[in-house]
Design a protein around this motif. Structure first.
Motif, PDB file in Angstrom:
ATOM      1  N   PHE A 187      -1.617   6.517   7.235  1.00 16.75           N
ATOM      2  CA  PHE A 187      -1.504   5.188   6.631  1.00 16.75           C
ATOM      3  C   PHE A 187      -2.246   4.157   7.471  1.00 16.75           C
ATOM      4  N   ILE A 188      -2.047   4.205   8.788  1.00 16.72           N
ATOM      5  CA  ILE A 188      -2.717   3.241   9.657  1.00 16.72           C
ATOM      6  C   ILE A 188      -4.229   3.425   9.593  1.00 16.72           C
ATOM      7  N   SER A 189      -4.679   4.669   9.520  1.00 14.30           N
ATOM      8  CA  SER A 189      -6.117   4.925   9.410  1.00 14.30           C
ATOM      9  C   SER A 189      -6.683   4.330   8.129  1.00 14.30           C
ATOM     10  N   ASP A 190      -5.935   4.470   7.043  1.00 13.32           N
ATOM     11  CA  ASP A 190      -6.434   4.025   5.739  1.00 13.32           C
ATOM     12  C   ASP A 190      -6.279   2.524   5.511  1.00 13.32           C
ATOM     13  N   TYR A 191      -5.151   1.966   5.934  1.00 15.07           N
ATOM     14  CA  TYR A 191      -4.829   0.596   5.546  1.00 15.07           C
ATOM     15  C   TYR A 191      -4.549  -0.344   6.721  1.00 15.07           C
ATOM     16  N   GLY A 192      -4.321   0.214   7.900  1.00 14.10           N
ATOM     17  CA  GLY A 192      -3.867  -0.617   9.001  1.00 14.10           C
ATOM     18  C   GLY A 192      -2.425  -1.025   8.794  1.00 14.10           C
ATOM     19  N   ILE A 193      -1.855  -1.698   9.770  1.00 17.84           N
ATOM     20  CA  ILE A 193      -0.506  -2.242   9.631  1.00 17.84           C
ATOM     21  C   ILE A 193      -0.393  -3.446  10.559  1.00 17.84           C
ATOM     22  N   GLY A 194      -0.100  -4.594   9.989  1.00 18.04           N
ATOM     23  CA  GLY A 194       0.032  -5.796  10.787  1.00 18.04           C
ATOM     24  C   GLY A 194      -1.236  -6.115  11.558  1.00 18.04           C
ATOM     25  N   LEU A 195      -1.107  -6.247  12.857  1.00 13.93           N
ATOM     26  CA  LEU A 195      -2.234  -6.590  13.732  1.00 13.93           C
ATOM     27  C   LEU A 195      -3.223  -5.455  13.912  1.00 13.93           C
ATOM     28  N   ILE A 196      -2.848  -4.266  13.480  1.00 15.72           N
ATOM     29  CA  ILE A 196      -3.706  -3.090  13.685  1.00 15.72           C
ATOM     30  C   ILE A 196      -4.604  -2.916  12.468  1.00 15.72           C
ATOM     31  N   HIS A 197      -5.908  -2.977  12.677  1.00 19.04           N
ATOM     32  CA  HIS A 197      -6.860  -2.909  11.584  1.00 19.04           C
ATOM     33  C   HIS A 197      -7.022  -1.481  11.057  1.00 19.04           C
ATOM     34  N   PRO A 198      -7.388  -1.337   9.792  1.00 21.97           N
ATOM     35  CA  PRO A 198      -7.675   0.002   9.259  1.00 21.97           C
ATOM     36  C   PRO A 198      -8.750   0.694  10.100  1.00 21.97           C
ATOM     37  N   GLY A 199      -8.604   1.991  10.248  1.00 25.18           N
ATOM     38  CA  GLY A 199      -9.596   2.764  10.985  1.00 25.18           C
ATOM     39  C   GLY A 199      -9.459   2.697  12.485  1.00 25.18           C
ATOM     40  N   SER A 200      -8.447   1.998  12.999  1.00 27.44           N
ATOM     41  CA  SER A 200      -8.272   1.910  14.458  1.00 27.44           C
ATOM     42  C   SER A 200      -8.089   3.301  15.052  1.00 27.44           C
ATOM     43  N   ARG A 201      -8.881   3.616  16.053  1.00 27.57           N
ATOM     44  CA  ARG A 201      -8.834   4.959  16.642  1.00 27.57           C
ATOM     45  C   ARG A 201      -7.751   5.092  17.694  1.00 27.57           C
ATOM     46  N   SER A 202      -7.588   4.066  18.491  1.00 30.69           N
ATOM     47  CA  SER A 202      -6.588   4.124  19.549  1.00 30.69           C
ATOM     48  C   SER A 202      -5.473   3.127  19.265  1.00 30.69           C
ATOM     49  N   LYS A 212       0.826  -1.202   0.000  1.00 31.34           N
ATOM     50  CA  LYS A 212       0.000   0.000   0.000  1.00 31.34           C
ATOM     51  C   LYS A 212       0.865   1.259   0.000  1.00 31.34           C
ATOM     52  N   PRO A 213       0.358   2.333  -0.587  1.00 31.69           N
ATOM     53  CA  PRO A 213       1.147   3.573  -0.676  1.00 31.69           C
ATOM     54  C   PRO A 213       1.282   4.264   0.676  1.00 31.69           C
ATOM     55  N   GLY A 214       2.521   4.681   0.979  1.00 29.45           N
ATOM     56  CA  GLY A 214       2.761   5.403   2.220  1.00 29.45           C
ATOM     57  C   GLY A 214       3.486   4.591   3.268  1.00 29.45           C
ATOM     58  N   LEU A 215       4.047   3.463   2.881  1.00 30.94           N
ATOM     59  CA  LEU A 215       4.834   2.630   3.797  1.00 30.94           C
ATOM     60  C   LEU A 215       6.156   2.294   3.140  1.00 30.94           C
ATOM     61  N   LEU A 216       7.218   2.273   3.929  1.00 33.68           N
ATOM     62  CA  LEU A 216       8.510   1.813   3.425  1.00 33.68           C
ATOM     63  C   LEU A 216       9.161   0.923   4.469  1.00 33.68           C
ATOM     64  N   ALA A 217      10.153   0.161   4.033  1.00 31.26           N
ATOM     65  CA  ALA A 217      10.879  -0.734   4.931  1.00 31.26           C
ATOM     66  C   ALA A 217      12.336  -0.315   4.984  1.00 31.26           C
ATOM     67  N   ASN A 262       0.952   6.405  -8.828  1.00 29.38           N
ATOM     68  CA  ASN A 262       1.448   5.048  -8.607  1.00 29.38           C
ATOM     69  C   ASN A 262       0.649   4.436  -7.458  1.00 29.38           C
ATOM     70  N   PRO A 263       0.005   3.282  -7.666  1.00 24.75           N
ATOM     71  CA  PRO A 263      -0.830   2.698  -6.612  1.00 24.75           C
ATOM     72  C   PRO A 263      -0.062   2.235  -5.385  1.00 24.75           C
ATOM     73  N   CYS A 264       1.267   2.245  -5.472  1.00 20.77           N
ATOM     74  CA  CYS A 264       2.082   1.759  -4.358  1.00 20.77           C
ATOM     75  C   CYS A 264       2.933   2.845  -3.697  1.00 20.77           C
ATOM     76  N   LEU A 265       2.799   4.081  -4.161  1.00 23.81           N
ATOM     77  CA  LEU A 265       3.622   5.165  -3.614  1.00 23.81           C
ATOM     78  C   LEU A 265       2.754   6.337  -3.177  1.00 23.81           C
ATOM     79  N   ARG A 266       2.952   6.800  -1.935  1.00 23.59           N
ATOM     80  CA  ARG A 266       2.301   7.991  -1.417  1.00 23.59           C
ATOM     81  C   ARG A 266       3.241   8.629  -0.411  1.00 23.59           C
ATOM     82  N   LYS A 267       3.253   9.926  -0.362  1.00 26.44           N
ATOM     83  CA  LYS A 267       4.157  10.619   0.546  1.00 26.44           C
ATOM     84  C   LYS A 267       3.861  10.250   1.995  1.00 26.44           C
ATOM     85  N   ILE A 268       4.925  10.085   2.762  1.00 24.92           N
ATOM     86  CA  ILE A 268       4.791   9.969   4.200  1.00 24.92           C
ATOM     87  C   ILE A 268       4.709  11.390   4.743  1.00 24.92           C
ATOM     88  N   GLY A 269       3.587  11.686   5.383  1.00 27.61           N
ATOM     89  CA  GLY A 269       3.290  13.057   5.756  1.00 27.61           C
ATOM     90  C   GLY A 269       3.860  13.455   7.104  1.00 27.61           C
TER      91      GLY A 269
END
Length: 574
Positions: free
Chosen positions: A397-412, A350-355, A480-487
Motif C-alpha cells: 500500500f505504501i509503495s502504491d499510494y503512500g501514507i501521510g507524510l510518506i510519499h508513494p514509491g518511498s524505498r526506505s 485508497k484500497p488496502g487501508l483500514l482504520a 471496488n475502487p476502495c477495497l483491496r486485501k491487506i496482504g
C-alpha cells in the motif's frame, strides 16, 4: 471596552476590516469597489489565514460559472440536500446565502480578477437526495505569483508538508504525472513544464510562484486590493472595539508604532479566523481530547469572537460540532518543525487501508469526508477512551499510494520508523502489541476487511458506494475502487488525531452579517464574517468549500450593507 464620545481618534475610515483571510479580504475589496474608504488590518505579516493553506474551493449552488462549464447545478437541489443534513431550511441566513451566492461570484468576476471554475467532478460529502457530483463546488483559477512583485512574500505559503522541491505547490492533477513522468508524452511535458517553472522561480523567490488552490485565491484578492490602493496594515492586531451610544464606532489597534484608535464611520467587520488557538475558547467549546492540534495559523487566537462577545454579541451554541475536523498525523522533523499532516483524501480512500480504534476494530467508512471520519473517531473514543486512532496497511500500500507524510514509491521507511511516525510489525499480533490494541481483535478485523475486498462489498460501513468514495479511490482496482486485501507482512500503522480545520461555533449574525445580541437585536456598526460568525451549516460539513463559500458571501453582504448597496440586489436580506 472603551465607551466615550470625546475620545481622540488617530485615524478615520468608512469600513474597518479586522483580519486578512478570504472573508476579510473580500469585505475590504467589495467595500472599496462600492466607494468606501477601507482599512484592512492583519495581525501577522502575511495575508491568507487558513484559506491560503486550503484547497481554496467555494461551495456555491446554482452558479452561472457552472452553467457555462457544462456542469449545471440548481439551488432547489441544494435545498433538498441541505434539508436532509440539517432537518430543514428555516434559517434566514441560509436562504440569503443560497440566493446571493451566485450574485457574489458574478460581482467578483465582473469587477475583479477573482474568478472561479468548477471541476467536472467534485462530489458533495454526503450521499443524500439532492447531492451534487459536480458543479456545486468551484475552485480558484491558478495565479502567477510573479505579478505581485515584492508582495508575493505577503501570501501565506501552503503547509510545508504539501510542497515539494523546496516550495513547489502540487495539486491533485499534478500527482499522477509526477509519479509516472515517462508513462505518457503528456505526463512528461507536464512534469518538465512545472519543474522548469519552479527552477526559474527559485532564482528570484523563496518558493514557487505557480499558485493554485487557496494560494491562488488569496493572491488574486491581494492583487486586486493593491490595484485599488486599499490601506492594508500588517502586524496590526485588534485590542478592543469602541462603543459610543450603543453603537460600535471603531477599534483600538496594536501596531508596531504603538496603540492607535481608528474610527469606522460605516462599520467594523470581524474576520480574524474564528476560535483558532485561543486557549479560552478551546476550553469552552472543544472536548478535552480535541484541543491538542489545530490547522489554523498560530496568529489566529479568537480575537474577533472574544471582542464581539465583550461588545454584547452572543456566541451561538447548539452546533452539531464546534469545529470542522481533519484526521492528522504528527511527526517532529530533524530541524525541530512539528509536521501536522491532514489526511484529506490521498490515502484514506485508497484500497488496502483500514482504520481502527483502541479496541482493534473498525469504526468508520475510511473513505468518507475527513470531518465525518473524525466525528466517528470521537464517537468511538467515548467508550472506552481510544485516541489516537490508527491507519493500518501493508508494505505494498505504501509503495502504491503512500501514507501521510510518506510519499508513494518511498524505498526506505527507516527515518519514519525511527521518528515514531510509522509503526512496523512483522505480523499482525506484533503490530497490535506495538500500538497497544487487542491482537485477536485486530486479526479478526483485518480478516473481515479482506473478505469484503474479495466480494467488493463492505458489509459494515459501505465503503466504496458513494461518489465521494469512488472518486478518491483507485479506479483501476476492482471490483471496488476502495477495497483491496491487506496482504502478507510487514504491517504498518500511523496514528491520527483530531485537528480542527476551522471552527463552526462563532458569533450569532443575521442575514446582513450584523452581529446579534442575546435578544437578537443587531449590534449597530459591527459585522462578522468567515469563522468569526457561527456556521450556517450548524457544525456539519456538506461539501468541499462550505467554509470559504459562506465566508465570502457574507463578507460581500456585510460590505454591501455597510455601503448601503445590499438592498439594490433582489435577494433576501430581511
Amino acid at each position: 471596552m472603551p465607551s466615550t464620545g470625546d475620545r481622540h481618534w488617530d485615524s478615520e475610515t468608512d469600513l474597518l476590516v479586522i483580519g486578512a483571510g478570504a472573508a476579510g479580504m473580500t469585505a475590504a475589496l467589495v467595500g472599496k469597489l462600492e466607494g468606501l474608504q477601507v482599512i484592512l488590518c492583519e495581525k501577522s505579516d502575511m495575508v491568507g489565514g487558513t484559506t491560503a493553506t486550503s484547497a481554496g474551493s467555494v461551495w456555491i449552488p446554482g452558479s452561472s460559472q457552472s452553467e457555462k462549464a457544462g456542469v449545471p447545478d440548481s439551488i432547489e437541489a441544494a435545498k433538498t440536500y441541505l434539508a436532509g443534513i440539517l432537518g430543514g431550511i428555516s434559517d434566514k441566513r441560509l436562504s440569503a446565502f443560497l440566493a446571493s451566492g451566485p450574485a457574489m461570484l458574478d460581482y467578483l468576476e465582473r469587477k475583479t480578477s477573482v474568478v472561479f471554475a468548477p471541476p467536472p467532478i467534485h462530489p458533495d460529502y454526503r450521499d443524500l437526495p439532492g447531492a451534487a457530483v459536480g458543479g456545486r463546488t468551484l475552485g480558484a483559477v491558478p495565479f502567477d505569483g510573479r505579478l505581485l512583485g515584492a508582495d508575493f512574500e505577503r501570501v501565506r505559503p501552503p503547509r510545508r508538508e504539501f510542497m515539494v522541491l523546496g516550495g513547489m505547490m502540487v495539486g491533485k492533477t499534478d500527482i499522477p504525472p509526477l509519479l509516472a513522468p515517462f508513462r505518457t508524452w503528456s505526463n512528461f511535458r507536464h512534469v518538465v513544464g512545472i519543474l522548469f517553472r519552479h527552477a526559474t522561480d527559485r532564482l528570484k523567490f523563496k518558493r514557487g510562484t505557480r499558485l493554485i488552490m487557496g494560494n491562488a485565491l488569496i493572491a488574486r484578492l491581494l492583487s486586486d486590493l493593491r490595484q485599488l490602493a486599499v490601506d492594508v496594515r500588517y502586524m496590526t492586531a485588534m485590542e478592543e472595539l469602541i462603543e459610543i451610544d450603543d453603537e460600535i464606532v471603531g477599534a483600538v489597534l496594536a501596531s508596531s508604532s504603538g496603540q492607535i484608535a481608528v474610527r469606522a464611520r460605516k462599520g467594523v467587520v470581524l474576520a480574524t479566523g474564528g476560535i483558532g488557538w485561543s486557549d479560552e475558547l478551546r476550553e469552552r467549546f472543544f472536548e478535552e481530547n480535541t484541543r491538542r492540534y489545530s490547522l489554523s495559523p498560530d496568529s489566529n487566537t479568537g480575537d474577533g469572537i472574544l471582542a464581539g462577545e465583550r461588545a454584547s454579541g452572543e456566541i451561538e451554541r447548539g452546533m452539531e460540532s464546534p469545529a470542522l475536523w481533519m484526521p492528522s498525523s504528527v511527526m517532529k522533523q530533524p530541524d525541530g518543525h512539528l509536521s501536522v499532516f491532514p489526511h484529506i483524501m490521498l490515502d484514506r480512500a485508497k484500497p488496502g487501508l483500514l482504520a481502527v480504534d483502541a479496541s482493534g476494530r473498525r469504526f468508520v467508512n475510511e473513505a468518507n469526508s475527513y470531518h465525518d471520519f473524525v466525528q466517528a473517531m470521537l464517537r468511538s473514543n467515548r467508550s472506552p477512551p481510544s485516541l489516537p486512532s490508527y491507519l493500518i496497511c501493508d508494505r505494498s500500500f505504501i509503495s502504491d499510494y503512500g501514507i501521510g507524510l510518506i510519499h508513494p514509491g518511498s524505498r526506505s521507511l527507516r527515518n519514519f520508523i525511527d521518528a515514531g511516525y510509522l509503526v512496523e510489525g512483522r505480523s499482525i499480533p506484533e503490530l497490535a502489541a506495538q500500538i497497544d490494541v487487542d491482537g485477536d481483535a485486530l486479526s479478526r478485523t483485518i480478516a473481515r476487511y479482506n473478505a469484503y475486498a474479495e466480494t467488493g462489498v463492505d458489509e459494515e460501513f459501505g465503503r466504496g458506494t458513494s461518489p465521494l468514495n469512488r472518486v478518491n479511490g483507485d479506479p483501476d482496482n476492482e471490483p471496488n475502487p476502495c477495497l483491496r486485501k491487506i496482504g502478507p507482512g510487514p504491517y504498518y500503522a500511523v496514528a491520527v488525531w483530531p485537528a480542527d480545520l476551522a471552527s463552526s461555533a462563532g458569533l450569532r449574525t443575521d442575514e446582513r452579517g450584523r452581529v446579534l445580541r442575546s435578544d437578537s437585536r443587531p449590534l449597530k456598526g459591527l459585522y462578522a464574517a468567515g469563522t468569526d460568525a457561527a456556521s450556517i451549516f450548524k457544525g456539519t460539513y456538506p461539501g468541499p468549500g462550505t467554509m470559504i463559500g459562506p465566508a465570502m458571501v457574507f463578507a460581500w453582504r456585510a460590505a454591501m450593507d455597510a455601503a448601503g448597496a445590499l438592498d439594490n440586489y433582489l435577494i433576501p436580506s430581511d
